[in-house]
Enzyme design. Structure first.
Site, PDB file in Angstrom:
ATOM      1  N   SER A 178       0.787  -1.224   0.000  1.00  0.00           N
ATOM      2  CA  SER A 178       0.000   0.000   0.000  1.00  0.00           C
ATOM      3  C   SER A 178       0.818   1.272   0.000  1.00  0.00           C
ATOM      4  O   SER A 178       0.305   2.335  -0.361  1.00  0.00           O
ATOM      5  CB  SER A 178      -0.938   0.010   1.215  1.00  0.00           C
ATOM      6  OG  SER A 178      -0.200  -0.026   2.417  1.00  0.00           O
ATOM      7  N   HIS A 206      -5.537  -3.839  -1.588  1.00  0.00           N
ATOM      8  CA  HIS A 206      -5.402  -2.819  -2.625  1.00  0.00           C
ATOM      9  C   HIS A 206      -5.412  -3.396  -4.040  1.00  0.00           C
ATOM     10  O   HIS A 206      -5.372  -2.646  -5.010  1.00  0.00           O
ATOM     11  CB  HIS A 206      -4.123  -2.006  -2.397  1.00  0.00           C
ATOM     12  CG  HIS A 206      -4.158  -1.205  -1.139  1.00  0.00           C
ATOM     13  ND1 HIS A 206      -4.614   0.095  -1.082  1.00  0.00           N
ATOM     14  CD2 HIS A 206      -3.813  -1.529   0.144  1.00  0.00           C
ATOM     15  CE1 HIS A 206      -4.553   0.540   0.160  1.00  0.00           C
ATOM     16  NE2 HIS A 206      -4.067  -0.428   0.922  1.00  0.00           N
ATOM     17  N   LYS A 237     -12.247  -0.082  -0.464  1.00  0.00           N
ATOM     18  CA  LYS A 237     -11.308   0.604  -1.369  1.00  0.00           C
ATOM     19  C   LYS A 237     -11.888   0.574  -2.782  1.00  0.00           C
ATOM     20  O   LYS A 237     -12.804   1.329  -3.085  1.00  0.00           O
ATOM     21  CB  LYS A 237      -9.928  -0.026  -1.254  1.00  0.00           C
ATOM     22  CG  LYS A 237      -9.347   0.116   0.165  1.00  0.00           C
ATOM     23  CD  LYS A 237      -8.019  -0.541   0.312  1.00  0.00           C
ATOM     24  CE  LYS A 237      -7.421  -0.307   1.704  1.00  0.00           C
ATOM     25  NZ  LYS A 237      -8.213  -0.942   2.798  1.00  0.00           N
TER      26      LYS A 237
END
Length: 386
Positions: A178, A206, A237
């Site tokens: 990340s 992610h 996300k």
């Protein structure tokens, strides 16, 4: 004063350029947001596909709230497990191509639940040094032997795996890191785990929604499958909503229901979120143009930045870090961007190693090429003037 020592520590953080401050968001997430009454071009959200404010997700949440209410009211094992939770778990398993999926409230809680349920005092856990804090905290809570290896140094990892005499071995890694934006070579890690009889826990927070032709994440990206893999991804996300899930063999998810304390002892997420996420999964799969746009934006940013002193890290993902180095200079550059109406966060230790403070540029399918060109031009100008 009782807490005067805390005030002293806060002052030390301020002096070192390490004190963090919250800012007030007054709009939905998007390419442009309103913070403390001012509009900014935002490059600081993990809303990679631009779904956090999508009308289809909002409509699904509103419809579910009207039918099922707002709160779940209890933990999953008491009376909080809604039909909407069940439908989402079924959809997530099908989406990832894995036998079973289990919802958790957050990625942090999912990692705590996985690791503490699967490892204990007689076991050993091997973790990349750049793993997310939730994985590290999970290892400490498990009381297993904690062995860290240098970032993506698989020769070091293999040596430590070969030397281990633990009852069980787990290898933990971010799939897409990340803060650096690089991707773990999962096939190599899986081969090591097969050779040394270890489980591989992948934190795809992610990568889910971003990697792979249909956004199914790191497993689709590499085209791999294995019962040895414990897959975790978050839903706040790229998916644009909230929550997380673990996927793998049915025996795994059934066991976590019995043993993962962060699942057992917490209230279930509001059912309306599951409805919104079911709508999100459909968009992730069908609207490949969102991932195509991300690739275009990544290329445009990397071509537009002409840095000489600062360093753009090697990343093919929506996470594009610019290493500046010193904490105070990084804060100053972030503030200079804010003054020009651009919000890019300054990331400092302990989130990143000492001396590697950086701007963490996060791209979204909601951005346009002109947004990225403007950011690149301003950064080039700020570096020249520094």
């Amino acid at each position: 004063m009782l807490f005067s020592y805390l005030a002293d520590e806060l002052e030390d953080l301020e002096t070192a350029g390490l004190r963090r401050h919250r800012r007030m968001l007054e709009s939905p997430q998007g390419a442009r947001i309103v913070v403390d009454g001012r509009e900014y071009l935002s490059f600081c959200s993990n809303d990679y596909l631009g779904l956090a404010n999508h009308p289809a997700l909002i409509a699904a949440a509103q419809s579910a709230a009207a039918r099922y209410g707002v709160g779940a009211g209890a933990s999953h094992l008491v009376s909080g497990h809604s039909v909407l939770h069940h439908e989402l778990e079924t959809a997530l398993a099908a989406f990832t191509g894995l036998p079973s999926a289990l919802l958790f409230s957050t990625g942090y809680m999912a990692n705590l639940g996985i690791v503490t349920a699967l490892a204990g005092r007689d076991d050993e856990i091997f973790a990349d040094k750049l793993n997310h804090a939730s994985l590290n905290d999970a290892v400490l809570l498990s009381r297993a032997k904690f062995t860290r290896y240098p970032h993506l140094d698989f020769a070091a990892l293999e040596k430590r795996l070969a030397a281990s005499r633990a009852k069980r071995k787990l290898v933990l890694t971010d799939a897409l890191f990340s803060m650096d934006g690089d991707i773990a070579p999962v096939p190599e890690l899986l081969a090591l785990c097969e050779r040394h009889d270890a489980l591989l826990v992948l934190d795809d927070a992610h990568g889910f929604g971003v990697l792979g032709a249909f956004g199914r994440g790191i497993l689709e990206h590499f085209g791999i499958a294995s019962e040895r893999i414990v897959y975790m991804a978050t839903l706040g996300k790229a998916a644009g909503v909230f929550g997380a899930f673990v996927a793998g063999p049915v025996e795994l998810t059934d066991y976590l229901v019995q043993r993962a304390r962060s699942y057992i002892y917490t209230t279930a997420t509001p059912p309306l979120l599951s409805a919104a996420l079911s709508a999100s999964l459909q968009l992730i799969e069908k609207e490949a143009w969102r991932r195509d746009r991300l690739r275009e934006l990544i290329t445009a940013l990397r071509q537009g930045l002409k840095l000489r002193r600062w360093r753009l890290m090697d990343s093919t993902t929506p996470i594009q870090p610019v290493i500046i180095g010193a904490n105070q200079e990084t804060l100053a550059v972030s503030e200079a961007l804010c003054e020009r109406g651009i919000w890019v966060p300054a990331i400092r230790p302990p989130t990143v190693p000492k001396g590697e403070a950086r701007l963490r540029i996060s791209l979204s399918a909601a951005h346009g090429i002109e947004d990225v060109a403007h950011l690149a031009a301003v950064l080039n100008e700020l570096e020249s003037a520094a």
